[in-house]
Scaffold this active site. Structure first.
Site, PDB file in Angstrom:
ATOM      1  N   SER A   1       0.683  -1.442   0.273  1.00 14.03           N
ATOM      2  CA  SER A   1      -0.480  -0.141   0.374  1.00 14.03           C
ATOM      3  C   SER A   1       0.840   1.767  -0.345  1.00 14.03           C
ATOM      4  O   SER A   1       0.178   2.387  -0.164  1.00 14.03           O
ATOM      5  CB  SER A   1      -0.554   0.229   1.251  1.00 14.03           C
ATOM      6  OG  SER A   1       0.064   0.051   2.115  1.00 14.03           O
TER       7      SER A   1
ATOM      8  N   LYS B   1       1.117   4.929   6.895  1.00 14.26           N
ATOM      9  CA  LYS B   1       0.538   5.494   5.799  1.00 14.26           C
ATOM     10  C   LYS B   1       1.127   6.823   5.540  1.00 14.26           C
ATOM     11  O   LYS B   1       1.851   7.088   7.008  1.00 14.26           O
ATOM     12  CB  LYS B   1      -1.094   5.893   6.278  1.00 14.26           C
ATOM     13  CG  LYS B   1      -1.721   4.853   6.094  1.00 14.26           C
ATOM     14  CD  LYS B   1      -2.145   3.329   4.838  1.00 14.26           C
ATOM     15  CE  LYS B   1      -2.796   2.416   4.812  1.00 14.26           C
ATOM     16  NZ  LYS B   1      -2.826   1.880   3.789  1.00 14.26           N
TER      17      LYS B   1
END
Length: 320
Positions: free
Chosen positions: A104, A174
């Site tokens: 991701s 993230k």
């Protein structure tokens, strides 16, 4: 005086010295000086064991016997214990290693990379900033359905002291794109805007991806973040379950600052991927932090400082 002392200890009433020059007694006197005691010479100039012990003890009493150093094997458990305590303290307060389990964050981070996370600055009140890559605890079951590993005893111990990433902690990594007070918006395929300013994300968004996803699952959004929350997105935009796709949770996709573990600062493993994780330049563009009615604020501290200096200057002039 030295000759007389030696003669008295020899027990021959000085007969051996009759008719001899005075220098004949010098060797005996020299022996007495070498032993450290004028009265401590034994017969034929040899030093007795008693005088040697007395010399070791000295005038202040018995001398301390040097301690025998511990063997390496006795000190080894102590050294290991100290090392473990230091490793645990470093993991708790300074730096911790984390493993990247998915794609991701490509291409910034690859699956299997090991990153070092700074855990020290949050202890001093520092909060995440836009552009930083952060590790945070799962806010509200974001990892539901993700496969979990079953570590063995050694892996559990090493992760406990921070030498291996923990397999039990449910953490995510993230990039922060918005902080408290920001308005984040995605229309169509992008660009992503923060407070009305478009971000140029080509330097870190995965090649071939668009900054925003044209779907009805969360790729189109406009949110205003309250204080104490951040908005996070993966660099591989079309392969990241981030704030966009968790807007139905209790935090509406936002991550509480209190759940942030720290900022990822270095890719430590593998060796051929060593490098830092800096904040991209697009987050430094002018006007990104602009807030309504804030134009006059930078001048206020200067005016206050000037008002505070004037009385001091006048007082110093009056004193002179």
């Amino acid at each position: 005086m030295g000759d007389v002392a030696v003669g008295a200890r020899s027990g021959h009433d000085g007969e051996e010295h009759r008719g001899r020059p005075a220098e004949s007694a010098v060797p005996a006197a020299d022996s007495a000086v070498t032993s450290g005691s004028d009265s401590g010479a034994a017969e034929d100039g040899r030093v007795t064991d008693e005088h040697t012990t007395a010399d070791d003890e000295g005038p202040g009493g018995p001398a301390r016997t040097p301690k025998k150093p511990r063997s390496f094997w006795k000190e080894l458990p102590i050294l290991i214990g100290i090392a473990l305590v230091l490793a645990l303290l470093i993991k708790t307060f300074l730096v911790q290693a984390f493993s990247i389990p998915s794609d991701s964050m490509q291409n910034t981070l690859q699956q299997g990379d090991r990153v070092l996370v700074d855990k020290l600055t949050p202890w001093f009140g520092s909060e995440p900033e836009r552009g930083e890559v952060v590790v945070f605890h799962d806010p509200d079951n974001w990892l539901a359905g993700e496969p979990t590993t079953d570590p063995n005893a050694l892996q559990t111990f090493l992760s406990w002291i921070g030498l291996m990433p923990s397999a039990e902690e449910k953490d995510l990594i993230k990039r922060v794109v918005g902080v408290g007070g920001d308005t984040i918006e995605c229309k169509g395929t992008g660009p992503l805007t923060v407070n009305g300013k478009a971000l140029d994300e080509r330097s870190y968004v995965y090649a071939g991806n668009t900054p925003c996803s044209a779907d009805d699952q969360g790729g189109q959004f406009k949110v205003k973040l309250p204080e104490g929350y951040i908005w996070v997105m993966g660099d591989h935009r079309q392969n990241s379950r981030d704030s966009r796709y968790n807007q139905s949770d209790k935090n509406h996709g936002m991550v509480p600052v209190k759940d942030v573990v720290g900022r990822a600062v270095v890719v430590a493993w593998p060796i051929n991927r060593w490098g830092t994780l800096p904040v991209p330049d697009t987050f430094d563009q002018s006007g990104l932090n602009a807030q309504p009615n804030a134009a006059g604020l930078p001048v206020a501290p200067q005016g206050i400082a000037l008002l505070g200096v004037v009385p001091v200057v006048l007082w110093r002039r009056r004193k002179r």
